[in-house]
Scaffold this motif. Structure first.
Motif, PDB file in Angstrom:
ATOM      1  N   ARG A 145     -13.271  46.767 -31.104  1.00 21.48           N
ATOM      2  CA  ARG A 145     -12.983  48.003 -30.365  1.00 21.48           C
ATOM      3  C   ARG A 145     -13.516  49.203 -31.152  1.00 21.48           C
ATOM      4  NH1 ARG A 145      -6.658  47.800 -29.739  1.00 21.48           N
ATOM      5  NH2 ARG A 145      -6.945  47.651 -31.986  1.00 21.48           N
ATOM      6  N   TYR A 195     -19.667  56.810 -30.325  1.00 19.01           N
ATOM      7  CA  TYR A 195     -18.552  56.067 -30.902  1.00 19.01           C
ATOM      8  C   TYR A 195     -18.610  56.114 -32.421  1.00 19.01           C
ATOM      9  CZ  TYR A 195     -17.976  54.281 -26.185  1.00 19.01           C
ATOM     10  OH  TYR A 195     -17.791  54.190 -24.828  1.00 19.01           O
ATOM     11  N   ILE A 230     -20.154  47.933 -24.642  1.00 21.56           N
ATOM     12  CA  ILE A 230     -20.956  49.101 -25.020  1.00 21.56           C
ATOM     13  C   ILE A 230     -22.373  48.654 -25.394  1.00 21.56           C
ATOM     14  CG2 ILE A 230     -21.129  51.051 -26.585  1.00 21.56           C
ATOM     15  CD1 ILE A 230     -18.071  50.768 -26.991  1.00 21.56           C
ATOM     16  N   PRO A 283     -13.741  56.676 -29.906  1.00 27.97           N
ATOM     17  CA  PRO A 283     -14.696  57.719 -29.488  1.00 27.97           C
ATOM     18  C   PRO A 283     -15.045  58.642 -30.648  1.00 27.97           C
ATOM     19  CG  PRO A 283     -12.502  58.191 -28.651  1.00 27.97           C
ATOM     20  CD  PRO A 283     -12.443  56.815 -29.237  1.00 27.97           C
ATOM     21  N   GLU A 343      -8.650  51.687 -26.297  1.00 24.89           N
ATOM     22  CA  GLU A 343      -7.732  52.360 -25.380  1.00 24.89           C
ATOM     23  C   GLU A 343      -6.357  52.610 -25.983  1.00 24.89           C
ATOM     24  OE1 GLU A 343      -7.652  50.235 -21.621  1.00 24.89           O
ATOM     25  OE2 GLU A 343      -8.982  51.784 -20.810  1.00 24.89           O
ATOM     26  N   ARG A 353     -14.579  49.568 -25.620  1.00 26.56           N
ATOM     27  CA  ARG A 353     -13.997  50.901 -25.794  1.00 26.56           C
ATOM     28  C   ARG A 353     -12.509  50.793 -26.124  1.00 26.56           C
ATOM     29  NH1 ARG A 353     -11.748  53.837 -21.819  1.00 26.56           N
ATOM     30  NH2 ARG A 353     -12.754  52.504 -20.268  1.00 26.56           N
TER      31      ARG A 353
END
Length: 276
Positions: A122, A88, A43, A125, A32, A30
């Motif tokens: 990565r 995502y 994930i 969202p 950040e 995820r």
């Protein structure tokens, strides 16, 4: 021996993964913020595909957090990582899949297996997912003055952490929708609601050639390596563009150019409107 003393007490060992370990595995984490590693846990539930290899099957190992692609022949490949649950944003990357064995093994010696390829990626969202309670977020749509959504717009917004500023970069989806999650703006539950503030925002649009390709096939035209673009590559693909934040009724925000109003601890909607 067993409790009866007649039969051996066998214990079943888990099957070894070494003998069948896929040559390619990706650990999706995820996102950040810029300059930060992806957040654990890895994930699960993603779909990994290789262009030109429809027979390759996808699997996930919960022990390692790796999403594997099975039966993948060696050579350069374009990979596409998508989320069927739409939590995502999709991502594309190019890899050179190694061969498991050398082209010409040494006579009299066993061929050495090539080390498997392991990568980390990565994921941002998706605007389709629910915003966590208490998260500071801005949702909306990047569009032109005619109301047309702009796919793959690049949004870069500052957020404040106790130790300083953090840059958050995300992208719009195929319809131009976006979700900016600003974790640095979290508020204490026992504190009074904070006043609205404004944070620096930079928006870049795909250049005409890329925009036309995205309009025809968003996933097929998705550039590779968006997670870590170099400045030169970013300039090649995108061009900066001023935008006007507008509310759901189309009223412009009362803020200076280059700033995005937010409400710490809440989700607010702003559509970002380009001048043309």
């Amino acid at each position: 021996m067993s409790a009866t003393g007649l039969l051996p007490a066998w214990r079943l060992a888990p099957p070894s993964r070494l003998a069948v370990e896929p040559i390619l595995g990706i650990r999706a984490l995820r996102y950040e913020g810029e300059g930060r590693p992806g957040a654990l846990p890895a994930i699960a539930g993603l779909r990994l595909q290789a262009q030109g290899v429809p027979g390759a099957s996808c699997s996930f190992d919960p022990l390692t957090g790796l999403t594997f692609l099975q039966e993948l022949p060696p050579g350069p490949r374009r990979l596409l990582l998508t989320d069927p649950e739409r939590r995502y944003m999709p991502a594309a990357l190019s890899v050179d899949v190694p061969s498991r064995f050398p082209a010409r093994p040494t006579l009299g010696a066993a061929p050495e297996a090539a080390p498997p390829l392991r990568l980390s990626l990565r994921l941002r969202p998706s605007p389709c997912r629910a915003v966590p309670a208490g998260m500071t977020a801005v949702i909306g749509r990047l569009r032109d003055r005619a109301g047309r959504g702009i796919p793959l717009g690049r949004l870069e917004c500052e957020t404040m952490l106790p130790e300083g500023r953090l840059r958050i970069v995300t992208w719009t989806d195929a319809e131009g929708s976006f979700a900016l999650l600003l974790a640095g703006e979290a508020t204490r539950l026992d504190a009074p609601p904070p006043r609205p503030v404004a944070r620096a925002l930079q928006v870049s649009l795909p250049r005409p050639t890329l925009a036309a390709a995205l309009a025809a096939d968003f996933l097929g035209a998705l550039p590779e390596g968006l997670d870590r673009l170099t400045p030169a590559r970013q300039e090649e693909l995108f061009v900066p563009c001023p935008v006007q934040p507008c509310d759901a009724e189309g009223q412009p925000a009362e803020t200076s150019a280059g700033l995005l109003p937010i409400r710490p601890g809440r989700t607010i909607r702003w559509d970002l409107v380009t001048p043309h």
